[in-house]
Every structure is written in structure tokens, then in C-alpha cells.
Scaffold this motif. Structure first.
Motif, PDB file in Angstrom:
ATOM      1  N   GLN A  51      35.816  43.462  37.663  1.00  0.00           N
ATOM      2  CA  GLN A  51      36.955  43.758  36.509  1.00  0.00           C
ATOM      3  C   GLN A  51      36.613  45.327  36.276  1.00  0.00           C
ATOM      4  O   GLN A  51      35.668  45.966  36.273  1.00  0.00           O
TER       5      GLN A  51
ATOM      6  N   SER B  61      35.019  41.242  48.846  1.00  0.00           N
ATOM      7  CA  SER B  61      36.459  41.379  48.200  1.00  0.00           C
ATOM      8  C   SER B  61      37.389  42.001  49.026  1.00  0.00           C
ATOM      9  O   SER B  61      36.863  42.529  49.949  1.00  0.00           O
TER      10      SER B  61
ATOM     11  N   ASP C 277      40.413  38.226  40.402  1.00  0.00           N
ATOM     12  CA  ASP C 277      39.294  39.074  40.600  1.00  0.00           C
ATOM     13  C   ASP C 277      38.015  38.391  40.915  1.00  0.00           C
ATOM     14  O   ASP C 277      36.795  38.892  40.513  1.00  0.00           O
TER      15      ASP C 277
ATOM     16  N   ILE D 243      39.682  47.112  46.629  1.00  0.00           N
ATOM     17  CA  ILE D 243      40.160  47.115  45.314  1.00  0.00           C
ATOM     18  C   ILE D 243      40.676  48.593  45.056  1.00  0.00           C
ATOM     19  O   ILE D 243      39.524  49.522  45.129  1.00  0.00           O
TER      20      ILE D 243
ATOM     21  N   SER E 273      32.284  38.401  40.874  1.00  0.00           N
ATOM     22  CA  SER E 273      33.505  38.823  40.505  1.00  0.00           C
ATOM     23  C   SER E 273      33.529  40.145  40.079  1.00  0.00           C
ATOM     24  O   SER E 273      32.668  40.962  40.061  1.00  0.00           O
TER      25      SER E 273
END
Length: 240
Positions: A109, A41, A31, A44, A107
Motif C-alpha cells: 500500500q 506483484s 494490492d 507498481i 500485500s
């Protein structure tokens, strides 16, 4: 910074000391964003759909330069001035020219149970009373000590009971010479908001003491429907 190896799951977790306004956060393998200039990223897939001013999204991108997009990643490092009257929805925790190749971690989550949901439920019911809100999903993106300057920012998406919210949290941020902006914008700028002072690079360090919910360093918005619901139900403005 403390690195902890969980041998059972073969994951490395990163625990940072952050201000109380930040939800507990661990950066586990898988992550973290790649250390790439102006990178993002991978797509997601969201554990729960997120309603953003009438549009329902099931995916998101965390972009290294301090913002979130839904339909495609973005490498743009110079922020557009909101309102842009553009073709995409964007959430800018602090959009500026960052480089995680040099220093820091970007990052993200997701949470569907545990203390983070409990904290989110309490926070939203405090800031937006009379909704009887119960959080069922939280997504947190964090830009932690990313170069070129001291920079601790998180953007949290919260949903449940057909409501959606954004929390933007700010720790220490050093003054920079790069253009900056924090807030959000929607397709054709039907709804948008710029956090006061966030588009002046000389004053962005004040974000850690600014608020619209009487909690220094935190801004909260309801974003499932119109502008009236997103801002006017919040409490008094603090900005120094």
C-alpha cells in the motif's frame, strides 16, 4: 482476522492485529499479490520517486519470497549472501522460501497523506535527529502469516525533502529450516547491510527483539546517500 466490505467502493479490506511497530495497514482489493509459488506483484508505479543510494526509482516489485526489487520481479527463493556484487538493488525484509498458496497474505500500500505520514515523520525525526524531516510518501509491503511458518514482516519505504529511509519491522517469526537473510544490497554491493543473525535460520525468531534504534523488532536505515548516513546515525544495537 476481520473482513470488512465497503459497499460504496466495492473493496474488501483486511485488518490484522499486529504489534505497535507496524503502521496501520488495510489490504484492499488490488494490492494483494497473487497466490502463486515464487510469484511477485505486477509492476507498481510509485506515487513519488524513491532515491536508493544514488539511483532514483519510479517503480517497484513486491516478491512473494520476502524481498523488494526495482527493475524486474524476482522468483528466487534461496537468498543470495550479501554482498552479492550483483547487478540489481534489493531490499530484503526477510528473504526465504515462502508460499502464499498455502496460507497468508502478501500485500502492499502507498500513502501520500494521513496518519501514516504523521507517524513516519515522528519516527524518522526520532531516529535521525537534526534532519527536520517531513515525510511526503510511504510505501508499505507486508508478508503476513505466510507459509511455511508463522511470519509477520513489513518493509516500509519513506521519502520526503530529498531524503529516503527504510524501516524493517518484525513480529513473530518461527524458526525454519530454509536459508534466510534480511538487509539490503546494491548494484556491485557498493552499499550493503545484513541484519545480525538474520542469515541463521535457527535465530531468526530473535528479529522481533532486535533493533538498531532501541525499538525491539524495528530496524531503520537512511538510504538516499552513502553507508555512513545509513547506519552510523542510528542508535544502539539490541540483539539477544
Amino acid at each position: 482476522t476481520l473482513h470488512v466490505m465497503n459497499l460504496e467502493y466495492m473493496k474488501v479490506s483486511l485488518f490484522e492485529i499486529t504489534p505497535d511497530i507496524f503502521y496501520p495497514f488495510s489490504s484492499a482489493a488490488g494490492d494483494r499479490n497473487p497466490a502463486v509459488e515464487d510469484g511477485s506483484s505486477p509492476v507498481i508505479q510509485l506515487s513519488s520517486p524513491f532515491l536508493f543510494f544514488g539511483r532514483t526509482y519510479r517503480q517497484i516489485y513486491v516478491n512473494n519470497n520476502g524481498h523488494l526489487t526495482f527493475n524486474q520481479p524476482s522468483s528466487v527463493y534461496t537468498p543470495y549472501s550479501f554482498p552479492t556484487n550483483g547487478s540489481q538493488d534489493i531490499i530484503a525484509g526477510l528473504w526465504t522460501d515462502l508460499d502464499n498458496r498455502v496460507k497468508g497474505v502478501v500485500s502492499y500500500q502507498q500513502y501520500t497523506s494521513g496518519n501514516v505520514l504523521t507517524n513516519a515523520t515522528l519516527d524518522i525525526n526520532t531516529y535521525f535527529p537534526n534532519l527536520k524531516f517531513n515525510a511526503s510518501w510511504v510505501f508499505v509491503a507486508m508478508w503476513n502469516k505466510v507459509a511455511y511458518f508463522r511470519h509477520i514482516v513489513s518493509s516500509g519505504l519513506i521519502s520526503g525533502s530529498n531524503y529516503s529511509f527504510i524501516l524493517m519491522n518484525y513480529g513473530d517469526i518461527a524458526v525454519t529450516g530454509h536459508p534466510v537473510q534480511a538487509g539490503y544490497d546494491t548494484v556491485n554491493s557498493i552499499h550493503y547491510f545484513v541484519i545480525p543473525g538474520s542469515n541463521r535460520s535457527s535465530s531468526i525468531s530473535n528479529l522481533r527483539i532486535s533493533s538498531n534504534v532501541d525499538v525491539p523488532g524495528r530496524w531503520a536505515f537512511r538510504v538516499d546517500s552513502g553507508l555512513r548516513n545509513s547506519i552510523l546515525k542510528c542508535k544502539s544495537l539490541i540483539y539477544r
